[in-house]
Motif scaffolding. Structure first.
Motif, PDB file in Angstrom:
ATOM      1  N   SER A 155      28.367 -11.056   0.760  1.00 59.58           N
ATOM      2  CA  SER A 155      29.316 -12.004   0.166  1.00 59.58           C
ATOM      3  C   SER A 155      29.798 -11.503  -1.189  1.00 59.58           C
ATOM      4  O   SER A 155      31.005 -11.580  -1.494  1.00 59.58           O
ATOM      5  N   LEU A 156      28.839 -11.006  -1.999  1.00 63.26           N
ATOM      6  CA  LEU A 156      29.206 -10.485  -3.322  1.00 63.26           C
ATOM      7  C   LEU A 156      30.195  -9.326  -3.197  1.00 63.26           C
ATOM      8  O   LEU A 156      31.205  -9.256  -3.901  1.00 63.26           O
TER       9      LEU A 156
ATOM     10  N   ARG B 284      32.230  -8.738  -0.743  1.00 70.66           N
ATOM     11  CA  ARG B 284      33.545  -9.248  -0.335  1.00 70.66           C
ATOM     12  C   ARG B 284      34.259  -9.916  -1.493  1.00 70.66           C
ATOM     13  O   ARG B 284      35.476  -9.840  -1.618  1.00 70.66           O
ATOM     14  N   TYR B 285      33.485 -10.587  -2.337  1.00 66.52           N
ATOM     15  CA  TYR B 285      34.071 -11.280  -3.480  1.00 66.52           C
ATOM     16  C   TYR B 285      34.742 -10.289  -4.424  1.00 66.52           C
ATOM     17  O   TYR B 285      35.878 -10.464  -4.852  1.00 66.52           O
ATOM     18  N   PHE B 286      34.000  -9.186  -4.700  1.00 61.40           N
ATOM     19  CA  PHE B 286      34.542  -8.197  -5.637  1.00 61.40           C
ATOM     20  C   PHE B 286      35.654  -7.351  -5.033  1.00 61.40           C
ATOM     21  O   PHE B 286      36.486  -6.801  -5.745  1.00 61.40           O
TER      22      PHE B 286
ATOM     23  N   GLY C 167      37.737  -8.574  -3.001  1.00 54.67           N
ATOM     24  CA  GLY C 167      38.849  -9.493  -2.767  1.00 54.67           C
ATOM     25  C   GLY C 167      39.059  -9.882  -1.326  1.00 54.67           C
ATOM     26  O   GLY C 167      40.112 -10.381  -0.950  1.00 54.67           O
TER      27      GLY C 167
ATOM     28  N   ALA D 213      36.896 -11.966   0.334  1.00 50.17           N
ATOM     29  CA  ALA D 213      36.061 -13.146   0.615  1.00 50.17           C
ATOM     30  C   ALA D 213      36.862 -14.197   1.370  1.00 50.17           C
ATOM     31  O   ALA D 213      38.035 -14.407   1.093  1.00 50.17           O
TER      32      ALA D 213
ATOM     33  N   GLU E  20      37.104 -18.244   3.156  1.00 52.58           N
ATOM     34  CA  GLU E  20      36.572 -19.608   3.072  1.00 52.58           C
ATOM     35  C   GLU E  20      35.503 -19.730   4.152  1.00 52.58           C
ATOM     36  O   GLU E  20      35.749 -19.474   5.315  1.00 52.58           O
TER      37      GLU E  20
END
Ligand code: UDP
Ligand code: MG
Length: 310
Positions: free
Chosen positions: A251-252, A254-256, A258, A260, A262
């Motif tokens: 998840s991290l 994917r967050y960084f 971009g 990520a 819902e």
């Protein structure tokens, strides 16, 4: 009775067996008398709701070798076995069912093995008699689990066993409130041997075990003999932790990067899964706590309300 003699105590747990008491007694008496084995018979009425005790009492009046004890309510077969063992005066004891599903002629073979020096003679079922495929599957599953956990080979085990006085005393010295006779009688050790026997058809009455009572019996005995379910909970906890860590790192990432998404469904699903696992785990731990609570109360295994014979 002189304990140095070779008397055999036959212990028969009986629950709602009014129709069987006479027949069982006559059959056992005939077989043992023919083989000239000195014996006593102890019927343990496990709080029957029919005339089982009256039948035992009637028998004991005409037959000095018959003794009967009756529980104040139904305490279960394990308690009945232990009550019988506590009453027995013989040099060895055999436990058999009241419905003659345990063939009395096998007792002779067991007795001769005892005379040769074996201290525990275990009856092992060659077949499980007539039972449904589902029942068969559950029984096999239960014995496979319990054999693995206890390291005692319990496949086709039964309560049909002959025990030397020393083994009986060892069992009676156990302070457990919910003993599992079938496993404990192997656990105590001693010089033992197995005798195969074929489960006979029940001619009168029906089995006292429902699927629910068998499930309770399985859970009670697995937890009384092993802490493995609690270890399994810990293992499950570790697996979930590793899984969560991997998911967290992903998840991290994917967050960084971009990408990520819902994740409403994923979150709810994970919550539900973890919630259920937590509840099951708590249930397992709770079960052990309730077992400790039961043991610590030190209530007796059974309460005897009436006696006859001897
Ligand atoms: N029994 C008992 N207390 C109980 C249930 C059974 O003493 O709560 C006795 C029953 O009278 C019989 C033996 O245990 O002598 C075996 O019971 P059953 O034949 O019902 O079991 P199954 O043969 O189906 O395993
Ligand atoms: Mg039976």
């Amino acid at each position: 009775m002189n304990p140095s003699n070779k008397t055999l105590s036959v212990i028969i747990p009986s629950y709602n067996e009014e129709a069987m008491i006479q027949t069982t007694f006559q059959t056992v008496k005939k077989i043992l008398s023919e083989s000239q084995i000195p014996f006593e018979i102890i019927f343990v009425d496990d709080g029957s709701r029919d005339r089982t005790y009256q039948e035992i009492s009637r028998l004991s009046k005409d037959n000095p070798e018959v003794q009967g004890i009756s529980f104040s309510r139904n305490f279960g077969k394990e308690s009945a076995i232990f009550a019988g063992l506590a009453e027995a005066k013989g040099a060895c004891c055999v436990i058999m069912d009241c419905d003659l599903q345990h063939p009395p002629c096998t007792i002779i073979e067991m007795y001769h093995l005892w005379e040769q020096g074996y201290e525990v003679v275990e009856g092992v079922k060659t077949s499980r008699g007539k039972e449904s495929a589902f029942h068969h599957l559950c029984a096999n599953g239960f014995y496979a689990i319990i054999s693995r956990l206890t390291h005692i080979d319990m496949a086709n085990a039964s309560d049909f066993k002959l025990l030397d006085r020393q083994a009986v005393d060892a069992l009676l010295a156990m302070p457990e409130r919910a003993p599992f006779f079938r496993a404990l009688s192997s656990w105590i050790g001693f010089c033992s041997i197995q005798v195969p026997f074929e489960v006979q058809e029940r001619t009168v009455g029906t089995s006292k075990w429902s699927m629910w009572s068998l499930t309770k019996y399985a859970i009670r005995n697995i937890t009384s003999f092993s802490g493995a379910p609690m270890q399994a909970v810990t293992l499950l906890g570790w697996i979930m932790l590793v899984f969560s860590l991997v998911l967290g790192i992903q998840s991290l990432y994917r967050y960084f990067t971009g990408t990520a998404q819902e994740g409403f469904t994923t979150v709810i699903l994970l919550l539900l899964i973890i919630g259920s696992i937590l509840m099951i785990s708590l249930g397992i731990i709770g079960h052990y706590i309730s077992r400790i609570y039961d043991e610590i109360k030190r209530r007796p295994k059974y309460i005897i309300s009436r006696r006859c014979g001897k």
